[in-house]
Each structure stands twice: as structure tokens, then as C-alpha cells.
Design an enzyme around this catalytic site. Structure first.
Site, PDB file in Angstrom:
ATOM      1  N   GLY A  55       0.769  -1.239   0.000  1.00 15.34           N
ATOM      2  CA  GLY A  55       0.000   0.000   0.000  1.00 15.34           C
ATOM      3  C   GLY A  55       0.799   1.287   0.000  1.00 15.34           C
ATOM      4  CD  GLU A 110       0.723   0.634   7.375  1.00 12.27           C
ATOM      5  OE1 GLU A 110       0.477   0.736   6.162  1.00 12.27           O
ATOM      6  OE2 GLU A 110       0.221  -0.238   8.082  1.00 12.27           O
ATOM      7  CG  ASP A 114      -9.110   0.264   8.676  1.00 10.97           C
ATOM      8  OD1 ASP A 114      -9.885   0.546   9.604  1.00 10.97           O
ATOM      9  OD2 ASP A 114      -9.507  -0.145   7.578  1.00 10.97           O
ATOM     10  CE  LYS A 142     -10.651   3.814   6.755  1.00 11.98           C
ATOM     11  NZ  LYS A 142     -11.417   2.619   6.362  1.00 11.98           N
ATOM     12  CG  PHE A 163     -13.003   0.003   1.257  1.00 11.68           C
ATOM     13  CD1 PHE A 163     -12.573  -0.925   2.200  1.00 11.68           C
ATOM     14  CD2 PHE A 163     -12.398   0.013   0.013  1.00 11.68           C
ATOM     15  CE1 PHE A 163     -11.561  -1.833   1.897  1.00 11.68           C
ATOM     16  CE2 PHE A 163     -11.382  -0.899  -0.303  1.00 11.68           C
ATOM     17  CZ  PHE A 163     -10.971  -1.828   0.644  1.00 11.68           C
ATOM     18  CG  ASP A 170      -5.690  -3.347  -2.414  1.00 19.81           C
ATOM     19  OD1 ASP A 170      -5.439  -2.926  -1.250  1.00 19.81           O
ATOM     20  OD2 ASP A 170      -5.996  -4.525  -2.665  1.00 19.81           O
ATOM     21  NE  ARG A 176      -2.065  -2.859  -4.446  1.00 21.84           N
ATOM     22  CZ  ARG A 176      -2.213  -3.107  -3.146  1.00 21.84           C
ATOM     23  NH1 ARG A 176      -2.135  -2.124  -2.278  1.00 21.84           N
ATOM     24  NH2 ARG A 176      -2.447  -4.333  -2.729  1.00 21.84           N
TER      25      ARG A 176
HETATM   26  C1  PRP Z   1      -3.527  -2.408   4.428  1.00 19.22           C
HETATM   27  C2  PRP Z   1      -2.781  -1.094   4.538  1.00 19.22           C
HETATM   28  C3  PRP Z   1      -2.168  -1.154   5.903  1.00 19.22           C
HETATM   29  C4  PRP Z   1      -3.128  -2.010   6.684  1.00 19.22           C
HETATM   30  C5  PRP Z   1      -3.938  -1.141   7.604  1.00 19.22           C
HETATM   31  O1  PRP Z   1      -2.620  -3.368   4.007  1.00 19.22           O
HETATM   32  O2  PRP Z   1      -1.828  -0.976   3.520  1.00 19.22           O
HETATM   33  O3  PRP Z   1      -0.900  -1.771   5.872  1.00 19.22           O
HETATM   34  O4  PRP Z   1      -3.985  -2.665   5.749  1.00 19.22           O
HETATM   35  O5  PRP Z   1      -4.962  -1.851   8.225  1.00 19.22           O
HETATM   36  P1  PRP Z   1      -5.009  -2.185   9.776  1.00 19.22           P
HETATM   37  O6  PRP Z   1      -4.640  -0.954  10.547  1.00 19.22           O
HETATM   38  O7  PRP Z   1      -6.451  -2.581   9.954  1.00 19.22           O
HETATM   39  O8  PRP Z   1      -4.062  -3.315  10.026  1.00 19.22           O
HETATM   40  P2  PRP Z   1      -3.035  -4.766   3.356  1.00 19.22           P
HETATM   41  O9  PRP Z   1      -2.794  -5.821   4.364  1.00 19.22           O
HETATM   42  O10 PRP Z   1      -4.385  -4.656   2.743  1.00 19.22           O
HETATM   43  O11 PRP Z   1      -1.960  -4.986   2.253  1.00 19.22           O
HETATM   44  P3  PRP Z   1      -1.489  -4.016   1.061  1.00 19.22           P
HETATM   45  O12 PRP Z   1      -0.611  -2.961   1.696  1.00 19.22           O
HETATM   46  O13 PRP Z   1      -0.711  -4.941   0.187  1.00 19.22           O
HETATM   47  O14 PRP Z   1      -2.698  -3.433   0.388  1.00 19.22           O
END
Ligand code: PRP
Length: 184
Positions: A55, A110, A114, A142, A163, A170, A176
Site C-alpha cells: 500500500g 504506512e 485502520d 482512521k 473504504f 486497493d 492502486r
Molecule cells: C492495508 C494497509 C495497511 C493495513 C492497515 O494493508 O496498507 O498496511 O492494511 O490496516 P489495519 O490498521 O487494519 O491493520 P493490506 O494488508 O491490505 O496490504 P497491502 O498494503 O498490500 O494493500
């Protein structure tokens, strides 16, 4: 904010609700964060910028160019969301950075905080490696997570509870590459 004229081409016709942060909003904020990070770290000391993939890849690419001091860049991959829109709560380390963290300033980058699960699982793992300091920079927060293992020192935007897609974020690996952040 009105949708760009080419939004349907960019999303393959998918319905995007609205733009939350435009390309210009993001660029302005990323430049500010870059300046703050530049000023924060002592001159002459090693700084390793560690991007959490996938991400953060666009945010990191832009942020790194706004940090006006020497840095090293490495990545780690942790995946927590399957193909859905709700966090599964599990964090898997898929790729471990090659760079040593020991006795170096480490800045974890990051795209979004979330539920906080990812950060809460990763921070203790990284702390075990003995960094000189460990700080967290996130483009979006968030602010719905319970107290985090490490609060972010730099936050781009407090994000709404929607979302979000684009600028690295993504939905089932799509969107992305959108240059803005939108709600789906
Ligand atoms: C997403 C985002 C953060 C994480 C946040 O990654 O990039 O790393 O979720 O969410 P959280 O605070 O609820 O843990 P994801 O695991 O979807 O992988 P990506 O980065 O490959 O999209």
C-alpha cells in the site's frame, strides 16, 4: 470534490463515490511531511526509511523525494486483508527487509492505519531488532484503532471511516494507481 473527467477510464467504469483527497491535496501534504521529517532527524545519523508494501509504494516514492537528507530505503511486506473490505486481524510477514535495523533510526511508512492490527503486530517485531529509534509515518489515519503499540509521529490526514482506494490503496488489488484517494 468533483470527479476528474477521466475517472471512468481510470477505474474501468467502476463507480467511485467521491474524491476524498485530490492529487494536489496529497502533494501539498506530502511535501510538508517531508520537510518535518527532514528537520526531525539529527544531521549525520543514519536514517532507514522502511516502506510497508504494497500500500505505501506510491506514498513512499513521493515522500522519499521530499526528504532532503541522506536516507536508505528498504521494504517489508505484511498482508492482513484478503480480497474483502474488512480486516481479518491476521498479519503475515511475507518479505523481511534486507537492511539491518540495529542502531539506526528507522522510519516505518504506512499508507493507512485502520484497525491498527498491522502496526500492533509489526512494531514489537521491529523493536526487537534494536533500532536507535522507531517512528511511524502514515498518510492516512482512521483514528478508530484502540491505543497503538506506537502512535504515528507523522499523519498526513485523519481519514473518514469509508473504504478508500487510490494512491496505493486497493480493493482486491485494483485502483492502486489512481493519483487521488476516493471512496468506493
Ligand atoms: C492495508 C494497509 C495497511 C493495513 C492497515 O494493508 O496498507 O498496511 O492494511 O490496516 P489495519 O490498521 O487494519 O491493520 P493490506 O494488508 O491490505 O496490504 P497491502 O498494503 O498490500 O494493500
Amino acid at each position: 470534490m468533483s470527479l476528474p473527467a477521466d475517472v471512468h477510464e481510470r477505474t474501468g467504469g467502476q463507480l467511485v463515490q467521491r474524491i476524498i483527497y485530490s492529487q494536489e491535496d496529497i502533494a501539498t501534504r506530502v511535501a510538508e511531511m517531508g520537510r518535518e521529517i527532514t528537520d526531525y532527524y539529527p544531521k549525520g545519523e543514519d536514517l532507514l526509511v522502511l516502506g510497508l508494501l504494497k500500500g505505501s509504494f506510491i506514498f513512499l516514492a513521493d515522500l522519499a523525494r521530499e526528504i532532503a537528507r541522506p536516507i536508505h530505503v528498504d521494504f517489508l511486506v505484511a498482508s492482513s486483508y484478503g480480497s474483502g473490505t474488512v480486516s481479518t486481524g491476521q498479519v503475515n510477514l511475507v518479505y523481511d527487509p534486507e537492511a539491518s535495523l540495529t542502531d539506526r533510526h528507522v522510519l516505518l511508512v504506512e499508507d493507512i492505519i485502520d484497525s491498527g492490527n498491522t502496526i500492533n503486530r509489526l512494531v514489537p517485531m521491529l523493536e526487537e531488532r534494536g533500532p536507535k529509534s522507531l517512528e511511524l509515518c502514515t498518510l492516512l489515519h482512521k483514528r478508530i484503532a484502540p491505543p497503538l503499540a506506537r502512535e504515528a509521529r507523522w499523519v498526513g490526514f485523519d481519514a473518514p471511516p469509508a473504504f478508500l482506494i487510490g494512491y496505493g490503496l486497493d480493493h482486491s488489488e485494483n485502483y492502486r494507481n489512481l493519483p487521488f484517494i476516493a471512496s468506493l
